[in-house]
Design a protein around this motif. Structure first.
Motif, PDB file in Angstrom:
ATOM      1  N   GLY A 226       0.802  -1.207   0.000  1.00  0.00           N
ATOM      2  CA  GLY A 226       0.000   0.000   0.000  1.00  0.00           C
ATOM      3  C   GLY A 226       0.840   1.264   0.000  1.00  0.00           C
ATOM      4  O   GLY A 226       2.056   1.230   0.218  1.00  0.00           O
ATOM      5  N   ILE A 227       0.188   2.384  -0.206  1.00  0.00           N
ATOM      6  CA  ILE A 227       0.880   3.666  -0.273  1.00  0.00           C
ATOM      7  C   ILE A 227       1.521   4.009   1.061  1.00  0.00           C
ATOM      8  O   ILE A 227       2.578   4.651   1.120  1.00  0.00           O
ATOM      9  N   LYS A 228       0.912   3.557   2.177  1.00  0.00           N
ATOM     10  CA  LYS A 228       1.481   3.840   3.499  1.00  0.00           C
ATOM     11  C   LYS A 228       2.879   3.257   3.619  1.00  0.00           C
ATOM     12  O   LYS A 228       3.809   3.921   4.114  1.00  0.00           O
ATOM     13  N   VAL A 229       3.078   2.033   3.155  1.00  0.00           N
ATOM     14  CA  VAL A 229       4.392   1.387   3.227  1.00  0.00           C
ATOM     15  C   VAL A 229       5.378   2.097   2.312  1.00  0.00           C
ATOM     16  O   VAL A 229       6.546   2.308   2.672  1.00  0.00           O
ATOM     17  N   MET A 230       4.936   2.477   1.138  1.00  0.00           N
ATOM     18  CA  MET A 230       5.832   3.182   0.211  1.00  0.00           C
ATOM     19  C   MET A 230       6.341   4.482   0.826  1.00  0.00           C
ATOM     20  O   MET A 230       7.499   4.863   0.635  1.00  0.00           O
ATOM     21  N   ARG A 231       5.456   5.159   1.569  1.00  0.00           N
ATOM     22  CA  ARG A 231       5.850   6.435   2.170  1.00  0.00           C
ATOM     23  C   ARG A 231       6.842   6.261   3.311  1.00  0.00           C
ATOM     24  O   ARG A 231       7.683   7.130   3.535  1.00  0.00           O
ATOM     25  N   GLN A 232       6.734   5.159   4.041  1.00  0.00           N
ATOM     26  CA  GLN A 232       7.618   4.956   5.194  1.00  0.00           C
ATOM     27  C   GLN A 232       8.905   4.227   4.824  1.00  0.00           C
ATOM     28  O   GLN A 232       9.844   4.178   5.624  1.00  0.00           O
ATOM     29  N   LEU A 233       8.963   3.697   3.601  1.00  0.00           N
ATOM     30  CA  LEU A 233      10.034   2.778   3.250  1.00  0.00           C
ATOM     31  C   LEU A 233      11.419   3.428   3.245  1.00  0.00           C
ATOM     32  O   LEU A 233      12.375   2.900   3.824  1.00  0.00           O
ATOM     33  N   ALA A 234      11.556   4.577   2.610  1.00  0.00           N
ATOM     34  CA  ALA A 234      12.885   5.187   2.440  1.00  0.00           C
ATOM     35  C   ALA A 234      13.563   5.436   3.779  1.00  0.00           C
ATOM     36  O   ALA A 234      14.748   5.126   3.969  1.00  0.00           O
ATOM     37  N   GLU A 235      12.829   6.009   4.729  1.00  0.00           N
ATOM     38  CA  GLU A 235      13.421   6.296   6.034  1.00  0.00           C
ATOM     39  C   GLU A 235      13.632   5.025   6.843  1.00  0.00           C
ATOM     40  O   GLU A 235      14.644   4.873   7.531  1.00  0.00           O
ATOM     41  N   ALA A 236      12.676   4.088   6.772  1.00  0.00           N
ATOM     42  CA  ALA A 236      12.751   2.879   7.586  1.00  0.00           C
ATOM     43  C   ALA A 236      13.985   2.040   7.249  1.00  0.00           C
ATOM     44  O   ALA A 236      14.674   1.546   8.152  1.00  0.00           O
ATOM     45  N   VAL A 237      14.306   1.881   5.963  1.00  0.00           N
ATOM     46  CA  VAL A 237      15.421   1.008   5.597  1.00  0.00           C
ATOM     47  C   VAL A 237      16.771   1.633   5.943  1.00  0.00           C
ATOM     48  O   VAL A 237      17.761   0.915   6.177  1.00  0.00           O
ATOM     49  N   ARG A 238      16.826   2.966   6.005  1.00  0.00           N
ATOM     50  CA  ARG A 238      18.118   3.634   6.230  1.00  0.00           C
ATOM     51  C   ARG A 238      18.372   3.966   7.702  1.00  0.00           C
ATOM     52  O   ARG A 238      19.494   4.265   8.086  1.00  0.00           O
ATOM     53  N   GLN A 239      17.311   3.908   8.519  1.00  0.00           N
ATOM     54  CA  GLN A 239      17.448   4.332   9.909  1.00  0.00           C
ATOM     55  C   GLN A 239      18.369   3.407  10.695  1.00  0.00           C
ATOM     56  O   GLN A 239      19.105   3.860  11.567  1.00  0.00           O
ATOM     57  N   ASP A 240      18.354   2.116  10.388  1.00  0.00           N
ATOM     58  CA  ASP A 240      19.193   1.152  11.107  1.00  0.00           C
ATOM     59  C   ASP A 240      20.074   0.380  10.135  1.00  0.00           C
ATOM     60  O   ASP A 240      20.195  -0.841  10.206  1.00  0.00           O
ATOM     61  N   ASN A 241      20.648   1.120   9.214  1.00  0.00           N
ATOM     62  CA  ASN A 241      21.626   0.538   8.306  1.00  0.00           C
ATOM     63  C   ASN A 241      21.084  -0.668   7.551  1.00  0.00           C
ATOM     64  O   ASN A 241      21.705  -1.713   7.490  1.00  0.00           O
ATOM     65  N   TRP A 242      19.853  -0.515   7.009  1.00  0.00           N
ATOM     66  CA  TRP A 242      19.225  -1.524   6.164  1.00  0.00           C
ATOM     67  C   TRP A 242      18.808  -2.794   6.908  1.00  0.00           C
ATOM     68  O   TRP A 242      18.553  -3.831   6.303  1.00  0.00           O
ATOM     69  N   ASN A 243      18.744  -2.694   8.229  1.00  0.00           N
ATOM     70  CA  ASN A 243      18.154  -3.767   9.036  1.00  0.00           C
ATOM     71  C   ASN A 243      16.698  -3.398   9.305  1.00  0.00           C
ATOM     72  O   ASN A 243      16.415  -2.355   9.910  1.00  0.00           O
ATOM     73  N   ILE A 244      15.792  -4.218   8.857  1.00  0.00           N
ATOM     74  CA  ILE A 244      14.372  -3.898   8.976  1.00  0.00           C
ATOM     75  C   ILE A 244      13.574  -5.146   9.370  1.00  0.00           C
ATOM     76  O   ILE A 244      14.081  -6.271   9.340  1.00  0.00           O
TER      77      ILE A 244
END
Length: 695
Positions: A226-244
């Protein structure tokens, strides 16, 4: 200025441009309010007329608000304000105070008793209250209209006590241990470590996520996002060095990524198994990592205020709206979930998987789906197999994106609770021909084995749950559950739940009582009281005979607990309906009881059932007692299995599709069998040899 058309002596500036007539302030009312008028937008008469209507409405609302009355419910002191003219039952429902209204407020069951402590209400005469009760200030809540501030007391016999329910606490984990060997939730938390992008590997963040999920075995070809995941994706993957950690819900036709959050450390993962019974709701809080039941709670379904059976619930939904009934069920469920979470020290956000088991009507009402056609010929539900839903869509106290699986049901009157019960008992995997019965307000029956299954429902009614019985109640503290009667003195020996003073009689106690009344000759095979002149335990109660179970000085209500001829008649009808259901379904399958290898009894009521007494009154067939098995609350157990296992969720769908439903409403065989079963134990004593010639 001109002269008013109605009052020529009055001058007025108000001119009707359409009719060219003047109206004074007293006469300001448009003569043609429903006819188009091109002058209306600038017409002072129209404006003043509509404004007067608004003032009148405001005055009316103010008068209504001023007429609101305060109702106080003791012993807890809960208060609510309701308009004058409301019934005490409506006030109780507004205050979220449980008042048993078995007949859905028709004034026919006599269960919704309250005592007026102060203030006044208008109550019509009713034969359902004794003279002694009327002197004490008893009224029926559904028939009593509020005329001013009032304080009412919930009488001792109507107070909710702790339910006597088996399988609570640590025993649940022991009972269900080993049922599920591989845990496979609907909503999975997938920890991922993604490779950071480079100039040589420059695919998008979403493609990178899908690539990581594919490595973990997820079918990304059927993956929605969904669009919600697309919006959160960029910050989420980079916040902990691509650990998600990706939250993925798996549906039958497509999967969906619901959330991506930084970090891939383990977080608590909890689940809920919920059994929505017509009378009782049970909730298990489950650790989704190892299947342990962390907490188990149970409570009365607040929908019971709208009637004891599903037909009354549907009628109430038609009258007051499906949303109201849904809120009542959710209030109970969420309260129980809160208790379970508190006892486990957990948060609702950790609950990401939920399985709900209940009959077809309960499922429709919970989801606010129109149920009215369930009770109308040809008795078709709106939905029989539900897609996986989200907790937030339903209003459950869980993570809003939590996955919710509703157990499927094959028919309007055989629902997901029976599918759940079959899943748990497992007889659909075996060669033995099994007769399965869930004894409750609705008596649902299944006959079959691994090759075939037939199912039906008989309307047993609420009698064994306490409905329609003068002193009937559920298995709470103070409920009489076991009885023996001395054949000479006719004096009873009683056993109550919790060894508390007697407040009424529950289903198992009623079966004991009928069997004892037969054995001692107090009632005959037709269900009539025999003349027992001179015996203090048998007397007239109003215009009908009755047996006194406990005298007033032995009860906290200071009233005699009696079992009347009308009570006996209601119970004979209920047991007759169940036994007729057995024989009719077997007949439709071309079988009889001798061809049945096993009988499985489930449901809360079945736990305390004395098989010998149940056979003696004709509720159960007179066959080898070794064939009877009690397997507890199979609905919640099956929900637990489906919660933990995708294989069992699929098996539940297959069970539902395998069952052949037999409709008794248009079956002439059923009515014949029912008529024959309305004796004690039956018109055909050859079917009950152990009763006809007791040892």
């Amino acid at each position: 200025m001109g002269k008013c058309v109605n009052h020529p002596d009055r001058e007025t500036p108000y001119l009707c441009m359409k009719h060219q007539t003047y109206l004074c302030e007293e006469c300001l009312e448009c003569k043609d309010p429903k006819i188009y008028c091109k002058h209306r937008s600038a017409c002072p008469i129209w404006f003043m007329s509509k404004r007067k209507e608004n003032w009148d409405a405001e005055d009316k609302n103010a008068a209504t608000a001023a007429a609101d009355c305060t109702v106080t419910f003791q012993p807890d002191g809960q208060t609510v304000s309701v308009p004058a003219g409301s019934t005490l039952l409506e006030a109780a429902q507004a205050a979220d105070v449980h008042v048993n209204a078995s007949c859905n407020g028709k004034g026919s069951c006599g269960k919704c008793k309250l005592v007026v402590a102060s203030g006044a209400v208008e109550s019509p005469p009713t034969p359902l209250l004794t003279d002694a009760e009327k002197k004490k200030g008893y009224v029926l809540a559904c028939q009593s209209r509020i005329t001013g501030d009032v304080s009412v007391q919930i009488p001792e016999e109507a107070l909710q006590k702790k339910l006597k329910i088996a399988g609570m606490g640590q025993a649940v984990t022991e009972q269900l241990s080993g049922m599920v060997t591989e845990i496979d939730p609907m909503l999975k938390q997938v920890p991922l470590t993604l490779a950071p992008p480079t100039l040589e590997d420059s695919v998008s963040d979403l493609d990178r996520l899908n690539r990581g999920l594919k490595k973990e075995g997820c079918d990304v070809n059927r993956m929605n996002v969904g669009i919600k995941v697309m919006r959160q994706l960029a910050e989420a993957v980079r916040q902990d060095n691509w650990n998600i950690t990706a939250s993925v819900i798996r549906r039958k036709c497509a999967n969906e990524i619901l959330e991506v959050r930084p970090g891939n450390g383990a977080q608590p993962s909890l689940g809920l198994a919920i059994d929505i019974g017509t009378t009782t709701i049970v909730v298990y809080l489950v650790d989704m990592t190892d299947g342990r039941v962390l907490a188990a709670t149970a409570g009365h379904n607040r929908q019971a205020d709208c009637g004891d059976d599903v037909i009354n619930r549907i009628v109430c939904a038609e009258k007051n709206g499906v949303k109201k009934l849904s809120r009542m069920a959710l209030a109970t469920i969420n309260s129980l979930i809160g208790e379970a979470l508190d006892s486990a020290g957990a948060k609702a956000d950790a609950v990401r998987n939920v399985v709900v088991s209940g009959n077809t009507t309960m499922a429709h009402l919970l989801l606010q789906i129109e149920p009215r056609y369930i009770r109308r010929d040809p008795y078709i539900p709106t939905v029989s197999e539900f897609p996986i839903l989200k907790a937030g869509e339903i209003g459950l106290k869980a993570n809003p994106m939590g996955a919710v699986f509703i157990m499927p049901g094959p028919a309007s009157y055989v629902g997901g609770d029976i599918v759940s019960g079959v899943l748990y008992t497992g007889f659909h995997r075996e060669d033995l021909t099994t007769l399965f019965i869930d004894i409750g307000t609705n008596g649902e029956i299944v006959i079959g084995n691994r090759e075939w299954m037939m199912t039906a429902a008989c309307s047993a009614g609420p009698a064994f749950e306490g409905g329609g019985i003068r002193w009937g109640m559920r298995a709470e503290e103070g409920a009489i559950e076991k009885i023996t009667i001395d054949p000479h003195s006719l004096e009873p020996t009683l056993s109550t739940v919790g060894d508390a003073p007697a407040r009424g009689i529950c289903g198992s106690g009623m079966i004991d009582l009928i069997a004892e009344l037969m054995r001692t000759g107090i009632v005959d095979r037709s269900g009539r009281f025999v003349d027992m002149a001179g015996k203090r335990r048998v007397r007239q109660q109003g215009d009908e005979p009755a047996y006194v179970l406990a005298f007033a000085d032995e009860t906290p209500m200071e009233e005699d607990i009696v079992f009347t001829a009308s009570d006996l008649k209601n119970l004979i009808y209920s047991k007759g309906a169940v036994y007729a259901g057995f024989t009719t379904l077997l007949g439709e399958a071309g079988m009889n009881f001798s061809m049945v290898d096993r009988i499985i009894i489930t449901g809360g009521f079945g736990q305390y059932l004395n098989i010998e007494r149940a056979v003696a009154i004709g509720l159960l067939p007179d066959i080898d007692r070794a064939k009877f098995n009690y397997m507890g609350n199979s609905s919640i157990a099956g929900a637990y299995m489906a919660l933990l296992s995708g294989q069992y969720r699929q098996e539940a769908r297959e069970i539902c599709n395998t069952m052949t439903y037999v409709d008794f409403s248009s079956n002439p065989r059923y009515m014949d069998e029912f008529t024959s079963a309305c004796f004690l134990p039956h018109t055909d004593l050859n079917a009950f040899p152990s009763v006809a010639t007791p040892n």
